[in-house]
Design a protein around this motif. Structure first.
Motif, PDB file in Angstrom:
ATOM      1  N   HIS A   1      -2.956 -13.361  -5.809  1.00 49.64           N
ATOM      2  CA  HIS A   1      -2.448 -12.973  -4.495  1.00 49.64           C
ATOM      3  C   HIS A   1      -0.988 -12.534  -4.526  1.00 49.64           C
ATOM      4  CE1 HIS A   1      -1.688 -17.231  -5.118  1.00 49.64           C
ATOM      5  NE2 HIS A   1      -0.778 -17.228  -4.168  1.00 49.64           N
ATOM      6  N   ARG A   2      -0.173 -13.158  -5.368  1.00 47.71           N
ATOM      7  CA  ARG A   2       1.239 -12.746  -5.423  1.00 47.71           C
ATOM      8  C   ARG A   2       1.383 -11.350  -6.019  1.00 47.71           C
ATOM      9  NH1 ARG A   2       3.939 -18.441  -7.603  1.00 47.71           N
ATOM     10  NH2 ARG A   2       3.550 -19.643  -5.679  1.00 47.71           N
ATOM     11  N   ALA A   3       0.611 -11.068  -7.056  1.00 45.78           N
ATOM     12  CA  ALA A   3       0.629  -9.724  -7.633  1.00 45.78           C
ATOM     13  C   ALA A   3       0.119  -8.703  -6.614  1.00 45.78           C
ATOM     14  CB  ALA A   3      -0.221  -9.682  -8.902  1.00 45.78           C
ATOM     15  N   GLU A   4      -0.938  -9.061  -5.882  1.00 46.69           N
ATOM     16  CA  GLU A   4      -1.471  -8.170  -4.847  1.00 46.69           C
ATOM     17  C   GLU A   4      -0.406  -7.860  -3.796  1.00 46.69           C
ATOM     18  OE1 GLU A   4      -4.376  -6.748  -4.532  1.00 46.69           O
ATOM     19  OE2 GLU A   4      -5.935  -7.928  -5.507  1.00 46.69           O
ATOM     20  N   LEU A   5       0.297  -8.895  -3.336  1.00 42.09           N
ATOM     21  CA  LEU A   5       1.298  -8.708  -2.289  1.00 42.09           C
ATOM     22  C   LEU A   5       2.480  -7.877  -2.795  1.00 42.09           C
ATOM     23  CD1 LEU A   5       1.259 -12.289  -0.710  1.00 42.09           C
ATOM     24  CD2 LEU A   5       0.357 -10.177   0.300  1.00 42.09           C
ATOM     25  N   LEU A   6       2.883  -8.093  -4.057  1.00 44.81           N
ATOM     26  CA  LEU A   6       3.973  -7.305  -4.622  1.00 44.81           C
ATOM     27  C   LEU A   6       3.586  -5.831  -4.700  1.00 44.81           C
ATOM     28  CD1 LEU A   6       6.727  -7.029  -6.042  1.00 44.81           C
ATOM     29  CD2 LEU A   6       5.540  -7.465  -8.201  1.00 44.81           C
ATOM     30  N   VAL A   7       2.377  -5.561  -5.209  1.00 42.67           N
ATOM     31  CA  VAL A   7       1.919  -4.176  -5.308  1.00 42.67           C
ATOM     32  C   VAL A   7       1.874  -3.538  -3.924  1.00 42.67           C
ATOM     33  CG1 VAL A   7      -0.036  -2.688  -5.898  1.00 42.67           C
ATOM     34  CG2 VAL A   7       0.622  -4.543  -7.428  1.00 42.67           C
ATOM     35  N   GLY A   8       1.342  -4.270  -2.957  1.00 39.68           N
ATOM     36  CA  GLY A   8       1.263  -3.737  -1.602  1.00 39.68           C
ATOM     37  C   GLY A   8       2.628  -3.394  -1.036  1.00 39.68           C
ATOM     38  N   ALA A   9       3.609  -4.263  -1.269  1.00 37.96           N
ATOM     39  CA  ALA A   9       4.953  -4.030  -0.740  1.00 37.96           C
ATOM     40  C   ALA A   9       5.608  -2.812  -1.393  1.00 37.96           C
ATOM     41  CB  ALA A   9       5.821  -5.275  -0.959  1.00 37.96           C
ATOM     42  N   VAL A  10       5.486  -2.689  -2.733  1.00 35.21           N
ATOM     43  CA  VAL A  10       6.099  -1.564  -3.439  1.00 35.21           C
ATOM     44  C   VAL A  10       5.424  -0.250  -3.057  1.00 35.21           C
ATOM     45  CG1 VAL A  10       6.501  -0.539  -5.711  1.00 35.21           C
ATOM     46  CG2 VAL A  10       6.863  -2.993  -5.374  1.00 35.21           C
ATOM     47  N   VAL A  11       4.098  -0.260  -2.980  1.00 40.20           N
ATOM     48  CA  VAL A  11       3.376   0.968  -2.620  1.00 40.20           C
ATOM     49  C   VAL A  11       3.693   1.372  -1.182  1.00 40.20           C
ATOM     50  CG1 VAL A  11       1.098   1.983  -2.262  1.00 40.20           C
ATOM     51  CG2 VAL A  11       1.541   0.596  -4.283  1.00 40.20           C
ATOM     52  N   ALA A  12       3.777   0.405  -0.289  1.00 42.34           N
ATOM     53  CA  ALA A  12       4.121   0.726   1.101  1.00 42.34           C
ATOM     54  C   ALA A  12       5.493   1.379   1.185  1.00 42.34           C
ATOM     55  CB  ALA A  12       4.077  -0.538   1.952  1.00 42.34           C
ATOM     56  N   ALA A  13       6.452   0.859   0.428  1.00 39.29           N
ATOM     57  CA  ALA A  13       7.796   1.458   0.424  1.00 39.29           C
ATOM     58  C   ALA A  13       7.761   2.878  -0.134  1.00 39.29           C
ATOM     59  CB  ALA A  13       8.747   0.585  -0.387  1.00 39.29           C
ATOM     60  N   ALA A  14       6.981   3.079  -1.223  1.00 40.89           N
ATOM     61  CA  ALA A  14       6.881   4.417  -1.807  1.00 40.89           C
ATOM     62  C   ALA A  14       6.173   5.382  -0.858  1.00 40.89           C
ATOM     63  CB  ALA A  14       6.141   4.347  -3.144  1.00 40.89           C
ATOM     64  N   ALA A  15       5.113   4.905  -0.207  1.00 42.88           N
ATOM     65  CA  ALA A  15       4.361   5.761   0.711  1.00 42.88           C
ATOM     66  C   ALA A  15       5.194   6.168   1.917  1.00 42.88           C
ATOM     67  CB  ALA A  15       3.097   5.048   1.179  1.00 42.88           C
ATOM     68  N   ALA A  16       6.184   5.367   2.259  1.00 40.35           N
ATOM     69  CA  ALA A  16       7.033   5.689   3.406  1.00 40.35           C
ATOM     70  C   ALA A  16       8.044   6.781   3.089  1.00 40.35           C
ATOM     71  CB  ALA A  16       7.767   4.430   3.869  1.00 40.35           C
ATOM     72  N   THR A  17       8.253   7.060   1.795  1.00 38.08           N
ATOM     73  CA  THR A  17       9.330   7.987   1.419  1.00 38.08           C
ATOM     74  C   THR A  17       8.920   9.080   0.436  1.00 38.08           C
ATOM     75  OG1 THR A  17      10.022   6.463  -0.343  1.00 38.08           O
ATOM     76  CG2 THR A  17      11.088   6.213   1.797  1.00 38.08           C
ATOM     77  N   ALA A  18       7.806   8.910  -0.301  1.00 40.72           N
ATOM     78  CA  ALA A  18       7.496   9.768  -1.445  1.00 40.72           C
ATOM     79  C   ALA A  18       6.883  11.103  -1.029  1.00 40.72           C
ATOM     80  CB  ALA A  18       6.557   9.043  -2.403  1.00 40.72           C
ATOM     81  N   ASP A  19       6.844  12.032  -1.999  1.00 37.14           N
ATOM     82  CA  ASP A  19       6.168  13.325  -1.868  1.00 37.14           C
ATOM     83  C   ASP A  19       4.901  13.277  -2.709  1.00 37.14           C
ATOM     84  OD1 ASP A  19       6.132  16.260  -3.574  1.00 37.14           O
ATOM     85  OD2 ASP A  19       5.989  16.304  -1.395  1.00 37.14           O
TER      86      ASP A  19
END
Length: 424
Positions: free
Chosen positions: A325-343
């Protein structure tokens, strides 16, 4: 060579083996038959023109070699982590670490690209916000348990296959079909075909998800070698059928200029009622890819955390849901940040380079297997290794430069940690 790592039964960080062949195949299909078929055809046609199908065939050959190597290795080392584990056990700790680094970084970029694809199809004016919401929702699903993720993937695959079948039937039954448009390779260059193969390989790479879930598959020595070729074969059949259908309707030039190839094909044959269905299908496909990608990245993080290449706290497995669950939550947080800004376009090229580097290490690892360990014919990992390297270097220069820089950074981090450990 060291023996396959296996968690000791009863430990709190042990994952449960709940996936059989059907569920594992569906997870692989959910990873491969995803947004790639909706998004990769047009840039591949721009690179190779009528050589698009040659690029698809080359990508399939490389994918088959990678799949065979991964299947033999996963059966021998049925633990979470995929090529991170294989490289470590067969080539040494550094190569396993580098594979894990390439996978986590590259696939995190791929997660962001898939999330943005969801947003672009569902609500183009608010693509970033929808992308973040999709990541949060799927992370929550993954944290509830692997069986629920497999059930959701089954529904997604069914929807996508129905949408693709509708487009193929509409295209092939239309008077707009022109067999002359399949003049394969007449306007293609070798470099263009290689670049198309790299772009299309991005959509094939989902079979790695089966290997990274090796610790949650029942009877992995039999299940994984059966599952990966089945999932890959079904995906190739679907991709080839869709690509031929769209080429017959739009032609290489029309496909290369298409913003949304399957939507444009539906319009070209007068099936306007299919357009909203295709849009929804594309969004659902991207959700399926994103779901499986988050699963795979989190399991690689789990394996690297167990070996202290990442913070050991990330190796925790929830006592009830039996997921990291901790790895899942970390991945979710990093991907969410990237999805908010990436091309999305840059993310796809960067991800392709990282995935090809990852599989190059998998093929090198398979080369070291002995006949008693189930080694495939030597030509298979050899073709896979060379193919991965050649296609990776044929990608657009910014993707190659950025991907190479990231691998160098990863190697530097590994070296610094080794030096620091000696001084303790």
């Amino acid at each position: 060579m060291s023996s396959a790592p296996s968690p000791v039964s009863g430990l709190p960080d042990e994952l449960q083996r709940r996936l059989g062949v059907p569920d594992a195949v569906l997870i692989g299909l959910g990873s491969m038959i995803g947004a790639g078929i909706f998004a990769a055809l047009a840039p591949a046609a721009r690179a190779a023109g009528s050589g698009l199908l040659l690029g698809l065939a080359l990508a399939a050959v490389i994918a088959y070699c990678n799949a065979t190597a991964s299947a033999r290795l996963a059966a021998l080392y049925p633990a979470s982590g995929g090529t991170y584990v294989y490289g470590r056990e067969r080539l040494g700790e550094f190569w396993g670490y580098l594979a894990g680094w390439a996978f986590v970084v590259g696939k995190t970029a791929s997660c962001a690209a898939m999330a943005l694809t969801v947003g672009t199809y569902l609500w183009p004016g608010h693509a970033h916000a929808i992308a973040v919401a999709a990541v949060v929702a799927l992370t929550a699903v993954n944290c509830t348990g692997i069986q629920k993720s497999a059930l959701l993937t089954r529904a997604i695959v069914a929807i996508v296959l129905v949408v693709l079948a509708a487009v193929v039937v509409a295209a092939l039954s239309s008077s707009a079909v022109d067999a002359a448009r399949l003049d394969i390779g007449s306007d293609a260059t070798a470099g263009g075909v290689l670049q198309a193969a790299g772009l299309l390989f991005f959509a094939f790479a989902g079979y790695a998800r089966i290997a990274t879930l090796g610790e949650e598959v029942r009877d992995p020595a039999r299940t994984i070698p059966r599952t990966i070729p089945i999932a890959l074969g079904i995906t190739l059949l679907v991709y080839a059928t869709v690509a031929v259908s769209v080429l017959l309707v739009l032609g290489p030039g029309g496909l290369a200029a298409a913003g949304a190839p399957l939507t444009d094909a539906a319009r070209a044959v007068g099936a306007d009622r299919l357009v909203p269905v295709v849009r929804i299908g594309a969004a659902v496909a991207a959700l399926g890819s994103l779901l499986a990608l988050i699963l795979g990245v989190s399991r690689t993080i789990l394996a690297m955390a167990r070996d202290h290449h990442l913070p050991h706290a990330l190796a925790a497995v929830h006592p009830k849901s039996k997921v990291p669950h901790r790895a899942e939550l970390l991945v979710g947080a990093v991907v969410a940040a990237a999805a908010a800004t990436a091309d999305v376009r840059g993310a796809i090229g960067f991800s392709s380079f990282g995935v090809l580097a990852y599989y190059a290490i998998a093929n090198a690892s398979a080369w070291t297997l002995s006949p008693a360990e189930g080694r495939p014919a030597r030509i298979i990992p050899a073709v896979g290794l060379v193919g991965c390297l050649v296609v990776a270097l044929a990608l657009p220069l910014p993707s190659v430069a950025t991907g190479t820089a990231v691998l160098i950074v990863g190697a530097a981090v590994y070296g610094i940690r080794r030096v620091a450990a000696r001084w303790r």
